[in-house]
Design an enzyme around this catalytic site. Structure first.
Site, mmCIF file in Angstrom:
data_model
loop_
_atom_site.group_PDB
_atom_site.id
_atom_site.type_symbol
_atom_site.label_atom_id
_atom_site.label_comp_id
_atom_site.label_asym_id
_atom_site.label_seq_id
_atom_site.Cartn_x
_atom_site.Cartn_y
_atom_site.Cartn_z
ATOM 1 N N ARG A 30 -7.764 -14.183 0.804
ATOM 2 C CA ARG A 30 -8.574 -15.406 0.877
ATOM 3 C C ARG A 30 -8.024 -16.464 -0.076
ATOM 4 O O ARG A 30 -7.935 -17.643 0.264
ATOM 5 C CB ARG A 30 -10.030 -15.104 0.535
ATOM 6 C CG ARG A 30 -10.933 -16.333 0.621
ATOM 7 C CD ARG A 30 -12.397 -15.970 0.334
ATOM 8 N NE ARG A 30 -13.229 -17.137 0.434
ATOM 9 C CZ ARG A 30 -13.386 -18.046 -0.531
ATOM 10 N NH1 ARG A 30 -12.761 -17.901 -1.685
ATOM 11 N NH2 ARG A 30 -14.175 -19.090 -0.349
ATOM 12 N N SER A 72 -1.871 -1.373 -11.101
ATOM 13 C CA SER A 72 -1.879 -0.944 -9.707
ATOM 14 C C SER A 72 -3.053 -1.619 -9.002
ATOM 15 O O SER A 72 -4.054 -1.965 -9.650
ATOM 16 C CB SER A 72 -2.020 0.578 -9.611
ATOM 17 O OG SER A 72 -0.849 1.200 -10.106
ATOM 18 N N GLY A 73 -2.926 -1.788 -7.680
ATOM 19 C CA GLY A 73 -3.956 -2.482 -6.909
ATOM 20 C C GLY A 73 -5.372 -1.978 -7.146
ATOM 21 O O GLY A 73 -6.268 -2.775 -7.439
ATOM 22 N N ASP A 88 -10.999 -6.434 -3.239
ATOM 23 C CA ASP A 88 -9.948 -7.097 -4.010
ATOM 24 C C ASP A 88 -8.845 -7.617 -3.088
ATOM 25 O O ASP A 88 -8.322 -8.717 -3.277
ATOM 26 C CB ASP A 88 -9.325 -6.145 -5.037
ATOM 27 C CG ASP A 88 -10.304 -5.675 -6.086
ATOM 28 O OD1 ASP A 88 -11.446 -6.171 -6.115
ATOM 29 O OD2 ASP A 88 -9.916 -4.793 -6.877
ATOM 30 N N HIS A 146 -10.260 -0.384 -2.722
ATOM 31 C CA HIS A 146 -10.367 -1.702 -3.353
ATOM 32 C C HIS A 146 -10.251 -2.826 -2.311
ATOM 33 O O HIS A 146 -9.745 -3.903 -2.603
ATOM 34 C CB HIS A 146 -9.313 -1.843 -4.455
ATOM 35 C CG HIS A 146 -7.896 -1.724 -3.973
ATOM 36 N ND1 HIS A 146 -7.386 -0.574 -3.425
ATOM 37 C CD2 HIS A 146 -6.898 -2.619 -3.950
ATOM 38 C CE1 HIS A 146 -6.133 -0.769 -3.079
ATOM 39 N NE2 HIS A 146 -5.808 -2.008 -3.388
ATOM 40 N N ASP A 158 -4.277 -6.440 -7.757
ATOM 41 C CA ASP A 158 -4.409 -7.479 -6.729
ATOM 42 C C ASP A 158 -5.142 -8.690 -7.299
ATOM 43 O O ASP A 158 -4.778 -9.839 -7.041
ATOM 44 C CB ASP A 158 -5.170 -6.956 -5.502
ATOM 45 C CG ASP A 158 -4.482 -5.787 -4.833
ATOM 46 O OD1 ASP A 158 -3.237 -5.718 -4.865
ATOM 47 O OD2 ASP A 158 -5.186 -4.928 -4.260
ATOM 48 N N ASP A 198 -1.450 -1.490 4.779
ATOM 49 C CA ASP A 198 -1.606 -0.362 5.699
ATOM 50 C C ASP A 198 -2.946 -0.529 6.407
ATOM 51 O O ASP A 198 -3.989 -0.205 5.844
ATOM 52 C CB ASP A 198 -1.564 0.949 4.922
ATOM 53 C CG ASP A 198 -1.817 2.168 5.797
ATOM 54 O OD1 ASP A 198 -1.892 2.022 7.042
ATOM 55 O OD2 ASP A 198 -1.942 3.269 5.232
ATOM 56 N N THR A 244 2.422 -5.414 -8.137
ATOM 57 C CA THR A 244 1.459 -4.439 -8.622
ATOM 58 C C THR A 244 2.237 -3.252 -9.191
ATOM 59 O O THR A 244 3.419 -3.073 -8.905
ATOM 60 C CB THR A 244 0.500 -4.017 -7.493
ATOM 61 O OG1 THR A 244 1.247 -3.705 -6.327
ATOM 62 C CG2 THR A 244 -0.505 -5.113 -7.186
ATOM 63 N N GLY A 245 1.566 -2.455 -9.993
ATOM 64 C CA GLY A 245 2.197 -1.438 -10.818
ATOM 65 C C GLY A 245 3.211 -0.514 -10.188
ATOM 66 O O GLY A 245 4.389 -0.527 -10.551
ATOM 67 N N LYS A 291 5.132 1.514 0.822
ATOM 68 C CA LYS A 291 6.033 1.319 -0.313
ATOM 69 C C LYS A 291 7.499 1.516 0.066
ATOM 70 O O LYS A 291 8.362 0.765 -0.377
ATOM 71 C CB LYS A 291 5.631 2.209 -1.485
ATOM 72 C CG LYS A 291 4.328 1.723 -2.132
ATOM 73 C CD LYS A 291 4.062 2.394 -3.435
ATOM 74 C CE LYS A 291 2.661 2.148 -3.949
ATOM 75 N NZ LYS A 291 2.130 0.820 -3.875
ATOM 76 N N HIS A 320 0.847 -1.188 0.000
ATOM 77 C CA HIS A 320 0.000 0.000 0.000
ATOM 78 C C HIS A 320 0.886 1.242 0.000
ATOM 79 O O HIS A 320 2.076 1.170 0.337
ATOM 80 C CB HIS A 320 -0.917 0.001 1.218
ATOM 81 C CG HIS A 320 -2.043 -0.971 1.107
ATOM 82 N ND1 HIS A 320 -2.627 -1.562 2.199
ATOM 83 C CD2 HIS A 320 -2.705 -1.453 0.025
ATOM 84 C CE1 HIS A 320 -3.594 -2.359 1.804
ATOM 85 N NE2 HIS A 320 -3.667 -2.317 0.482
#
Length: 131
Positions: free
Chosen positions: A98, A56-57, A92, A89, A62, A82, A36-37, A14, A10
């Site tokens: 999960r 990106s998430g 996601d 999101h 994700d 975080d 992710t991006g 980062k 997050h």
């Protein structure tokens, strides 16, 4: 076989991801990395790692990583979350965590568990080289 590791962080985590990856840079350089991006871009630009970047998430990254995990293409996930900032999101994120649980894939969501997981993977890889 090279460990296949997904790296996600997050926004407020980062910098922690860059520090963590820097500590394990030599090991990670021998892994197949997906991220992710924005996180992936920073890992490439700041540490010179080879990383396949997803979106990106918030734009589905994700979920892209989750799909790869379900297909058996990810061995572990380092997801520095975080917990104090709401994420738009969140569904996601929950789906990815999960999927890790359903498919028995290690998922480190903080620095402490990330060090444990990466340390163990590095130890296993070193044992394979010696044996």
């Amino acid at each position: 076989m090279k460990p296949r590791i997904a790296l996600i962080a997050h926004d407020k985590k980062k910098d922690d991801m860059i520090t963590l990856a820097g500590e394990y840079r030599d090991f990670l350089a021998g892994c197949t990395l997906t991220a992710t991006g924005t996180t992936g871009g920073r890992l490439i630009n700041e540490l010179g790692l080879v990383v396949e970047c997803m979106h990106s998430g918030p734009f589905g990254g994700d979920l892209q990583i989750g799909a790869r995990l379900v297909d058996g293409e990810i061995d572990c996930v380092i997801f520095l979350r975080d917990p104090m900032t709401p994420q738009p999101h969140e569904p996601d994120i929950n789906a990815l965590v999960r999927a890790c649980d359903v498919h028995n894939v290690a998922c480190a969501t903080n620095l402490s568990t990330a060090h444990l997981v990466l340390g163990r993977l590095m130890q296993t890889k070193n044992e394979e080289k010696q044996g």
